[in-house]
Design an enzyme around this catalytic site. Structure first.
Site, PDB file in Angstrom:
ATOM      1  CB  SER A 165       2.728   5.085   3.496  1.00  9.94           C
ATOM      2  OG  SER A 165       2.961   5.864   4.641  1.00  9.94           O
ATOM      3  CB  SER A 197      18.466  -1.049  26.680  1.00 11.96           C
ATOM      4  OG  SER A 197      18.478   0.302  26.264  1.00 11.96           O
ATOM      5  CG  HIS A 226      15.154  -5.020  30.987  1.00  7.58           C
ATOM      6  ND1 HIS A 226      15.397  -5.485  32.258  1.00  7.58           N
ATOM      7  CD2 HIS A 226      15.750  -3.812  30.912  1.00  7.58           C
ATOM      8  CE1 HIS A 226      16.104  -4.597  32.929  1.00  7.58           C
ATOM      9  NE2 HIS A 226      16.335  -3.573  32.125  1.00  7.58           N
ATOM     10  CG  HIS A 268      -0.196  -0.073   2.526  1.00  4.93           C
ATOM     11  ND1 HIS A 268       0.398   1.001   3.119  1.00  4.93           N
ATOM     12  CD2 HIS A 268       0.058  -1.141   3.328  1.00  4.93           C
ATOM     13  CE1 HIS A 268       0.988   0.629   4.239  1.00  4.93           C
ATOM     14  NE2 HIS A 268       0.796  -0.659   4.393  1.00  4.93           N
TER      15      HIS A 268
END
Length: 911
Positions: A447, A589, A587, A445
Site C-alpha cells: 500500500s 476523547s 465515553h 501486503h
C-alpha cells in the site's frame, strides 16, 4: 569552567588533600586519583597548567579522562607530557563524541595518532580511544603490555596490526563501527581475551586463527559482510554469546551446536541455506529473517537435483521503478534508500513489484494533531495482494531531536483506513555524514507507507472482565475498566502529551498557572461504555491535593471536530489524592486538568493547545551567485536557520531571513513573485506563477526555481520581491498595497516579503539571449517516460554556465571534441554549451535511456538543481501523456491515490 577531579574513595577526595590553583578560565580542584577534563572545553590547556605546577597530588592520579575535541597540535603536546606528569596512570580515556552537529549526531575527535612516549605508562590497563579519527592503530599501543581493555570503536580503522597479538593480558577488545576488512592472524594469540566486539565493520572473512581464543566468552560479529565462518569457531569452548546477525552467511559450522557453554546464538537476517539439525530446536538460537523462511533439517537432495540458488540481491537505480520477485525471494534496495526483503515462499508465482516515492501532500499524509512526518510517502504496488509470508520493509529517516515521550512508527493504509505497524529502529551504517535510522516493520501486503513521530501510544484489549491501562510515558496516567464495562472486546489506545509550564505561564500571564499532561483516549466499537470508566490524571505541576484551591481546578474536555474545549468540572465528581485526580466517564476523547484563577478557561485551552502544535519558522529567499535567475526558497525551523545559511552562503546570496512566523505541521503555503518577476517554467507545483509548499518540520521545505522578467534589464536592474502567503493558491493574490494593509491582522494570509534583484544585463548578454537559433527540432525521450523538447534543452543549456565541460565528459564525449568546440566558439560561451548539448542529443535521438544518462551526468557534475528540473519536466510530461490517453479511452485509470485529490509532484523546476 572547572575541571572535575574525583577519587575512587570518599576519603581520597577529602578537602584537606585538595590543592587549589588558578587558571585564567577559573579555579581548578585537584585531589584523589581521578582527573576528568572531558566535560568542558579547554581540557588540554588545563592539564598542561597542572603539569607545569608539578603538584605532588598528580603522582597519585590513576584515572584520566580527556576530550579530543581540541587543537591537534595542542592535544599531541599534552599527551606527550602525560607519562611524566601521571606515571601511575591505570586508565586513560581519550574520547570524542562530546560535541554534536546541527542534527544531534556525535562528532569524531581530532585524535589521529598517539605519542610514542605513552608506551612508558607501565601500569596502564584501560585505554579508550573511541569516537576519534584513527586510520591506523598508533604504534605505541601494542607496546602497552599491561593493557586489560582496549576500546577503538567509532574510528576509521581499515585494519589492525599483527603486533596487536603481543598484548598478553588483554581481556576486552572493542573495534565496532570502523572499516575493518580483514583481521590479523595474530589475533588468535590473545589467549586471555574474553570479550571481542567487531560489529558494524566490512569483514567478509575471518582468519582460522580466531579459534585460538580459548578464553573468549562473548563474540560480536553482527552487521558485517561475512559469507562463511571458519570451522575453528567450534573450538571456542568458553563461548557463551555469539552474535552473527545481519551478515551474508549461507551456512554455519556444525560444531557450533556442540559448544558446551553457548547460551545465545543470533543468526537473524543472513542468507542461510542450511542449519545443523541440533540448532533448529535449540531455544537460544535466533533464525528470523533468513531467505528460506522456516529452515528445516531435510535430508540431502538426491544426485542430479539442481542446487538451491542464493537469494538474489537487487540494487535499483533512479531510473527503474519496478523489479521482479520469484518464489525464491530476493533482497531489494530501492533508489530512494528503502529496503525490501522477500523471504522464500512469500509469493507462489512470479510477480512484478512497482514503486514510487510521492511528495507528501496533506490529502495523502494522515497526521494526528501532535504527529510529525519524518519521510516521504513510499507507494508499493500491486495494492492489496496478500503475501504468503510477511515482507520486511526498512525506511530511512533522520531522527528528530525531541524524543522524550515520543516514538517512531511506520504508518500504512489498509482498505479505507490508516494504521501504525509495529516498528523497530535500527542504526544505519556509520559511513553517512549524519546519523540516520532505519524504521523496520513486517508488512503482509502493499500500500502506501510513511514514517511518523507521534506521542508514545499505549493500547490494550478490554474484555468484559475489565482491565487496567497505564501510560508508559507517564506512569501516573491510568484508566481502569471495571467488569461489565463492555459486552464485546474492544481496543483502547492512549496518548499523553506534555506542555512546558513556562509556555503556559507566558500565555496566561499568571505565575501560578499549571496544567496536567494532556490525555487522549480513543477506542474501537460503540462510542459509550456500559459502566463508568475511571480515569486518573496527575494534578497540575506544583500543586497537591492538600494545598490547592478547588475553585481554581478545571477539568477540560474536547471532542473533535469541535472548535473549543468545554469545562466539565461541574459535571463530574473529582476525587483528589495528594498527587492525582480521578474521575469517571462513559465515553472517550481528550481530557486536560488546569489550575488557574481565570474563569473562561475553554478559550485559553484552545490557544494553549494550538501553541503546543505550532512551529516557529523563518523563510529565506537566496539567489545563486553565478546565476541570479536561480532562486532558492526555503522554510526552516528557527533553530536550523543559522546552520543552513552557513552552508548555503558559499553558493548563494540574498537578504536576511524573514521574521519568525508560526506554522502547523502539514500547513499549506505558497510563494508569489511580484513587481515584474515571474517563474520561468511550467512546473507541476506551480499555479499561475505561484509556487506551492507544504510545511513539515522534519523535512526539507526547499525548492529552487528559475525566474524571469518582462522588463528591460539592459536599461536597469529589476528589483522585485517574493511574498509568502498561507493556504492554497487563491484565484487572485492580493496586490502589494492591499497585502501591506492586512499584515497586522491576527489571521492575515501574508507571512513575509523578501527582495529579489535581477542585475542589469550587459549588451552582449542581451543580444545573446535574443539571438535566434538555427538548431534542428528534436525531442529526446518518448511520450510514455517523458520528452525533453528543444525548448527544454535550451533552458538546460542556459543553466550550465562554466560547468558544461564536466557535464560533457560525464556524457561520454571525448576530450578532443571538447577542445574542438572551445576553439570553434572561442568567444561565445553560450554557443559552446548549446553546440555540445545539441550535438550530443542529435546522436542520442531514438536511443533508450538518453534522458537518464543526461540526469546522471548532471548529478555527477554537481548540478543537482538542473537534474531535479529535468525530472520535473519528465514527471509533468508523463502526467499530460496519461491524462491524454485516458481522455481518449486508450487506457484505464491508475489505482487511485487516497485522499481528496492525487498528489502533485513537488520536484523543483521544469527546464
Amino acid at each position: 569552567m572547572a575541571a572535575v577531579v574525583e577519587g575512587l574513595e570518599p576519603e581520597a577526595a577529602a578537602a584537606e588533600d585538595a590543592v587549589e590553583t588558578t587558571v585564567d578560565a577559573g579555579p581548578l580542584l585537584v585531589g584523589g586519583n581521578r582527573l576528568s577534563f572531558d566535560l568542558h572545553p579547554g581540557g588540554c590547556r588545563r592539564l598542561l597548567h597542572l603539569c607545569a605546577q608539578q603538584l605532588p597530588q598528580l603522582l597519585q592520579v590513576e584515572f584520566l579522562r580527556l576530550s579530543t575535541h581540541e587543537d591537534p597540535q595542542l592535544l599531541e603536546a599534552t599527551l606527550a607530557r602525560v607519562p611524566w606528569c601521571l606515571p601511575r596512570l591505570r586508565s586513560l580515556v581519550l574520547k570524542g563524541g562530546q560535541c554534536r552537529d546541527a542534527l544531534g549526531a556525535c562528532l569524531r575527535g581530532a585524535l589521529t595518532t598517539l605519542p610514542a612516549g605513552l608506551s612508558g605508562l607501565a601500569r596502564l590497563a584501560h585505554l579508550d580511544l573511541s569516537f576519534n579519527s584513527l586510520e591506523t592503530l598508533p604504534g605505541c599501543v601494542p607496546q602497552m603490555r599491561g593493557l586489560d581493555a582496549l576500546l577503538l570503536s567509532h574510528n576509521c580503522l581499515s585494519e589492525l596490526p599483527e603486533a596487536l597479538g603481543a598484548l598478553p593480558g588483554l581481556t576486552f577488545l572493542a573495534v565496532t563501527h570502523n572499516r575493518l576488512q580483514t583481521l590479523p592472524t595474530a589475533l588468535g594469540a590473545l589467549s586471555t581475551l574474553q570479550r571481542l566486539d567487531l560489529s558494524k565493520n566490512l569483514l567478509d572473512t575471518l582468519p582460522p586463527e580466531i579459534g585460538g581464543l580459548g578464553s573468549l566468552s562473548e563474540l560480536n560479529l553482527a552487521s558485517n559482510r561475512l559469507q562463511s565462518l571458519p570451522a575453528s569457531l567450534a573450538g571456542l569452548r568458553s563461548l557463551r554469546l555469539l552474535l552473527l546477525h545481519s551478515n551474508l552467511l549461507a551456512s554455519v559450522p556444525a560444531g557450533l551446536a556442540r559448544l558446551p557453554l553457548l547460551t545465545r546464538l543470533d543468526l537473524r537476517d543472513n542468507q542461510l541455506r542450511e542449519v545443523p539439525p541440533e540448532l533448529l530446536d535449540a531455544p537460544f538460537v535466533r533464525l528470523q529473517g533468513n531467505p528460506l523462511g522456516e529452515v528445516s533439517a531435510d535430508p540431502p537432495s538426491p544426485p542430479g537435483t539442481p542446487p538451491v540458488l542464493e537469494m538474489p540481491r537487487l540494487f535499483l537505480t533512479s531510473y527503474l521503478d519496478s523489479f521482479p520477485v520469484t518464489p525464491r525471494g530476493c533482497s531489494v534496495t530501492l533508489a530512494c534508500g528503502a529496503r525490501l526483503q522477500f523471504p522464500a515462499g512469500a509469493t507462489a508465482t512470479p510477480i512484478t513489484i512497482r514503486y514510487r516515492l510521492l511528495p507528501p501532500e496533506p490529502g495523502l499524509v494522515p497526521l494526528g494533531p501532535h504527529d510529525a512526518l519524518l519521510s516521504g510517502v513510499l507507494e508499493l504496488q500491486p495494492h492489496g495482494v496478500a503475501f504468503q509470508q510477511d515482507v520486511g520493509l526498512w525506511l530511512l529517516f533522520v531522527p528528530p531531536r525531541a524524543r522524550r515521550f515520543r516514538e517512531v512508527v511506520v504508518r500504512t493504509r489498509t482498505d479505507d483506513s490508516w494504521g501504525d505497524l509495529e516498528t523497530h529502529l535500527e542504526e544505519e551504517a556509520p559511513t553517512h555524514p549524519f546519523q540516520r535510522l532505519w524504521a523496520h516493520c513486517q508488512v503482509p501486503h502493499f500500500s502506501w507507507f510513511l514514517v511518523v513521530s507521534r506521542p508514545v501510544s499505549n493500547a490494550c484489549l478490554v474484555t468484559p472482565e475489565g482491565t487496567l491501562l497505564c501510560s508508559s510515558g507517564h506512569p501516573g496516567v491510568k484508566v481502569t475498566f471495571p467488569p461489565g464495562a463492555t459486552e464485546e472486546p474492544r481496543r483502547i489506545s492512549m496518548q499523553v502529551v506534555h506542555m512546558a509550564g513556562r509556555e503556559l505561564r507566558a500565555l496566561l500571564g499568571e505565575p501560578g498557572a499549571a496544567v496536567s499532561p494532556l490525555l487522549c483516549l480513543s477506542q474501537s466499537g460503540p462510542p459509550s461504555f456500559l459502566r463508568p470508566v475511571t480515569v486518573q490524571l496527575p494534578l497540575p505541576s506544583g500543586t497537591t491535593g492538600l494545598s490547592l484551591d478547588r475553585a481554581c481546578l478545571h477539568l477540560l474536555y474536547w471532542a473533535p471536530p469541535a472548535a473549543t474545549w468545554d469545562d466539565i468540572t461541574a459535571q463530574v465528581v473529582l476525587e483528589l489524592t495528594h498527587l492525582y485526580a480521578r474521575f469517571q466517564v462513559t465515553h472517550f476523547s481528550w481530557y486536560w486538568l488546569w489550575y488557574t484563577t481565570k474563569t473562561c478557561v475553554g478559550g485559553l485551552a484552545r490557544k494553549a493547545w494550538e501553541r503546543l502544535r505550532l512551529h516557529r519558522v523563518n523563510l529565506i529567499a537566496l539567489q545563486r551567485r553565478r546565476d541570479p535567475e536561480q532562486v532558492l526558497l526555503q522554510c526552516l525551523p528557527r533553530n536550523k536557520v543559522d546552520g543552513t545559511l552557513q552552508r548555503l552562503l558559499e553558493r548563494y546570496r540574498g537578504p536576511e531571513p524573514s521574521d519568525t512566523v508560526e506554522m502547523f505541521e502539514g500547513e499549506k503555503f505558497f510563494a508569489a513573485f511580484e513587481r515584474g518577476i515571474d517563474v520561468d517554467a511550467d512546473r507541476p507545483d506551480c499555479v499561475d506563477g505561484r509556487v506551492c509548499f507544504v510545511f513539515y518540520s522534519h523535512l526539507k521545505n526547499v525548492k529552487e526555481v528559475y525566474v524571469t522578467t518582462t522588463l528591460d534589464r539592459e536599461a536597469q536592474a529589476v528589483r522585485g520581491q517574493v511574498s509568502f502567503y498561507r493556504g492554497t493558491v487563491p484565484v487572485e493574490v492580493p496586490e502589494e498595497a492591499e497585502a501591506a494593509r492586512r499584515r497586522k491582522g491576527a489571521d492575515a494570509l501574508w507571512m513575509a516579503t523578501l527582495p529579489i534583484k535581477l542585475p542589469r544585463l550587459r549588451g552582449s548578454e542581451g543580444q545573446g539571449r535574443r539571438a535566434s537559433l538555427s538548431l534542428a527540432p528534436l525531442n529526446l525521450g518518448d511520450a510514455e517516460t517523458g520528452f525533453l523538447t528543444q525548448s527544454n534543452l535550451l533552458s538546460v543549456a542556459g543553466r550550465l554556465g562554466p560547468d558544461w565541460p564536466a557535464v560533457a565528459l560525464h556524457l561520454g564525449m571525448p576530450y578532443r571534441e571538447l577542445q574542438r568546440i572551445r576553439h570553434e566558439f572561442r568567444d561565445d560561451l553560450d554557443g559552446q554549451i548549446r553546440h555540445m548539448l545539441f550535438s550530443w542529443a542529435e546522436r542520442q535521438a531514438g536511443q533508450p535511456g538518453a534522458v537518464g544518462l543526461l540526469v546522471q551526468a548532471l548529478e555527477q557534475s554537481d548540478r543537482q538543481d538542473v537534474a531535479e528540473e529535468v525530472r520535473a519536466v519528465l514527471e509533468l510530461g508523463r502526467h499530460k501523456y496519461q491524462d491524454g490517453i485516458r481522455r481518449t479511452g486508450l487506457a484505464s485509470e491508475d489505482p487511485a491515490v487516497p485522499g481528496p485529490s492525487p498528489p502533485q509532484s513537488q520536484e523543483p523546476a521544469q527546464a
